[in-house]
Design a protein around this motif. Structure first.
Motif, PDB file in Angstrom:
ATOM      1  N   TYR A 245       0.834  -1.197   0.000  1.00 44.76           N
ATOM      2  CA  TYR A 245       0.000   0.000   0.000  1.00 44.76           C
ATOM      3  C   TYR A 245       0.872   1.251   0.000  1.00 44.76           C
ATOM      4  N   ARG A 246       0.345   2.271  -0.612  1.00 45.20           N
ATOM      5  CA  ARG A 246       0.956   3.587  -0.456  1.00 45.20           C
ATOM      6  C   ARG A 246       0.889   3.924   1.026  1.00 45.20           C
ATOM      7  N   ASP A 247       1.996   4.406   1.562  1.00 40.72           N
ATOM      8  CA  ASP A 247       2.085   4.623   3.006  1.00 40.72           C
ATOM      9  C   ASP A 247       0.939   5.478   3.536  1.00 40.72           C
ATOM     10  N   SER A 248       0.588   6.512   2.812  1.00 42.16           N
ATOM     11  CA  SER A 248      -0.421   7.449   3.298  1.00 42.16           C
ATOM     12  C   SER A 248      -1.822   6.865   3.296  1.00 42.16           C
ATOM     13  N   LEU A 249      -1.991   5.705   2.656  1.00 36.29           N
ATOM     14  CA  LEU A 249      -3.327   5.110   2.541  1.00 36.29           C
ATOM     15  C   LEU A 249      -3.516   3.889   3.433  1.00 36.29           C
TER      16      LEU A 249
END
Length: 129
Positions: A60-64
């Motif tokens: 996953y994208r870290d921010s998500l």
């Protein structure tokens, strides 16, 4: 010929949820990677999440992390993206893409859309404030 079709996008209020689907067809092997990317107006395409069809490794994208969940139904050749607690900044066209040459996903896939040679047409997600 492998084809991907996204569905499930729409208009939702902030804090709401949507579940996107990426239905695949034409696969001749079980070894491939599926990733979700998104592109907002005026911005570059960015990776959201990826998964290996063979072992269901996910990234996953870290921010998500914590809001988005990727899952798959191998029998249906369909990959899902459950998106919770949506924010206006999540507004974008969401695309799924396939890499048929590799069997193991890698976190770096999220910053390398050029690795993916099969793309769906995209589905619009709009989050109102």
């Amino acid at each position: 010929e492998v084809q991907l079709v996204e569905s499930g996008g729409g208009l939702v209020q902030a804090g709401g949820s949507l579940k996107l689907s990426c239905a695949g067809s034409g696969f001749t092997s079980d070894d491939y990677i599926i990733a979700w990317f998104r592109q907002a107006p005026g911005k570059d395409r960015e990776g959201v999440s990826s998964t290996s069809n063979s072992d269901h490794t996910t990234y996953y994208r870290d921010s998500l992390k914590g809001r988005f969940t990727i899952s798959s139904d191998n029998a249906k050749h369909t990959v899902y993206l459950q998106m919770n607690n949506l924010k206006p900044e999540d507004t974008a066209v969401y695309y799924c893409a396939a890499d048929l040459r590799r069997s193991v996903a890698d976190y770096s896939d999220l910053s390398a859309p050029n690795r993916f040679d099969i793309w769906g047409q995209g589905t619009q997600v709009t989050v109102s404030s």
